[in-house]
Design a protein around this motif. Structure first.
Motif, PDB file in Angstrom:
ATOM      1  N   ASP A 116      -1.270   2.649  -8.104  1.00  0.00           N
ATOM      2  CA  ASP A 116      -2.096   1.598  -9.084  1.00  0.00           C
ATOM      3  C   ASP A 116      -2.003   0.358 -10.208  1.00  0.00           C
ATOM      4  OD1 ASP A 116      -5.078   0.428  -9.098  1.00  0.00           O
ATOM      5  OD2 ASP A 116      -5.572   1.929 -10.680  1.00  0.00           O
ATOM      6  N   GLN A 117      -1.208   1.271 -10.788  1.00  0.00           N
ATOM      7  CA  GLN A 117      -0.920   0.733 -12.044  1.00  0.00           C
ATOM      8  C   GLN A 117       0.041  -0.193 -12.132  1.00  0.00           C
ATOM      9  OE1 GLN A 117       0.629   4.237 -14.551  1.00  0.00           O
ATOM     10  NE2 GLN A 117      -1.657   4.640 -15.298  1.00  0.00           N
ATOM     11  N   LEU A 118       0.925  -0.422 -10.796  1.00  0.00           N
ATOM     12  CA  LEU A 118       1.835  -1.307 -10.328  1.00  0.00           C
ATOM     13  C   LEU A 118       1.922  -2.706  -9.455  1.00  0.00           C
ATOM     14  CD1 LEU A 118       4.870   1.211  -9.275  1.00  0.00           C
ATOM     15  CD2 LEU A 118       4.877   0.185 -11.496  1.00  0.00           C
ATOM     16  N   TYR A 134      -0.378  -2.014  -6.262  1.00  0.00           N
ATOM     17  CA  TYR A 134      -0.407  -1.337  -5.298  1.00  0.00           C
ATOM     18  C   TYR A 134      -1.768  -1.682  -4.865  1.00  0.00           C
ATOM     19  CZ  TYR A 134       3.942   0.565  -4.942  1.00  0.00           C
ATOM     20  OH  TYR A 134       5.277   1.064  -4.271  1.00  0.00           O
ATOM     21  N   HIS A 135      -2.239  -2.129  -3.731  1.00  0.00           N
ATOM     22  CA  HIS A 135      -4.123  -2.513  -3.170  1.00  0.00           C
ATOM     23  C   HIS A 135      -5.327  -1.479  -2.315  1.00  0.00           C
ATOM     24  CE1 HIS A 135      -1.738  -7.191  -4.167  1.00  0.00           C
ATOM     25  NE2 HIS A 135      -3.200  -7.209  -4.842  1.00  0.00           N
ATOM     26  N   SER A 136      -3.393  -0.700  -1.657  1.00  0.00           N
ATOM     27  CA  SER A 136      -4.393   0.327  -1.135  1.00  0.00           C
ATOM     28  C   SER A 136      -3.184   1.817  -0.776  1.00  0.00           C
ATOM     29  CB  SER A 136      -4.774  -0.142   0.479  1.00  0.00           C
ATOM     30  OG  SER A 136      -3.428  -0.293   1.082  1.00  0.00           O
ATOM     31  N   VAL A 137      -4.635   2.848  -0.966  1.00  0.00           N
ATOM     32  CA  VAL A 137      -3.786   4.378   0.056  1.00  0.00           C
ATOM     33  C   VAL A 137      -4.087   4.420   0.740  1.00  0.00           C
ATOM     34  CG1 VAL A 137      -2.808   4.258  -3.357  1.00  0.00           C
ATOM     35  CG2 VAL A 137      -5.211   4.926  -2.087  1.00  0.00           C
ATOM     36  N   TRP A 138      -3.486   5.034   1.681  1.00  0.00           N
ATOM     37  CA  TRP A 138      -3.812   5.700   3.003  1.00  0.00           C
ATOM     38  C   TRP A 138      -3.514   7.121   2.885  1.00  0.00           C
ATOM     39  CZ3 TRP A 138      -5.637   2.258   6.834  1.00  0.00           C
ATOM     40  CH2 TRP A 138      -6.107   1.045   6.442  1.00  0.00           C
ATOM     41  N   GLY A 163       0.938  -1.154  -0.015  1.00  0.00           N
ATOM     42  CA  GLY A 163      -0.176  -0.209  -0.004  1.00  0.00           C
ATOM     43  C   GLY A 163       0.948   1.601  -0.202  1.00  0.00           C
ATOM     44  N   LEU A 164       0.344   2.771  -0.794  1.00  0.00           N
ATOM     45  CA  LEU A 164       0.913   3.899   0.034  1.00  0.00           C
ATOM     46  C   LEU A 164       0.465   4.779   0.781  1.00  0.00           C
ATOM     47  CD1 LEU A 164       3.208   5.586  -1.573  1.00  0.00           C
ATOM     48  CD2 LEU A 164       0.955   6.079  -2.870  1.00  0.00           C
TER      49      LEU A 164
END
Length: 69
Positions: free
Chosen positions: A35-37, A39-43, A4-5
């Motif tokens: 998202d393109q890479l 990753y499953h989430s952003v915070w 996640g980010l």
């Protein structure tokens, strides 16, 4: 494993020449790239009255990010 980010939206006036608007656009670009890479989430951290974090309503920016991802 999922990644996640996490963003705190730090905006220190003495160290960074970007505007608040530029920071928000940078975070949206990073979110799209994450998202393109795959990753499953952003915070997005929420802070009030501080240079440590300038985002007071993460839900608004998250809705824009959701539209783009």
């Amino acid at each position: 494993m999922e990644f996640g980010l996490f963003t705190v939206f730090d905006q220190y006036k003495e160290k960074m020449s970007r505007t608040h608007e530029q920071l928000l656009y940078e975070v949206l670009e990073q979110t799209e790239r994450a998202d393109q890479l795959g990753y499953h989430s952003v915070w997005f951290a929420e802070h009030h009255f501080s240079e440590y974090g300038i985002l007071t309503t993460p839900q608004m920016l998250l809705s824009v990010a959701a539209e783009r991802t």
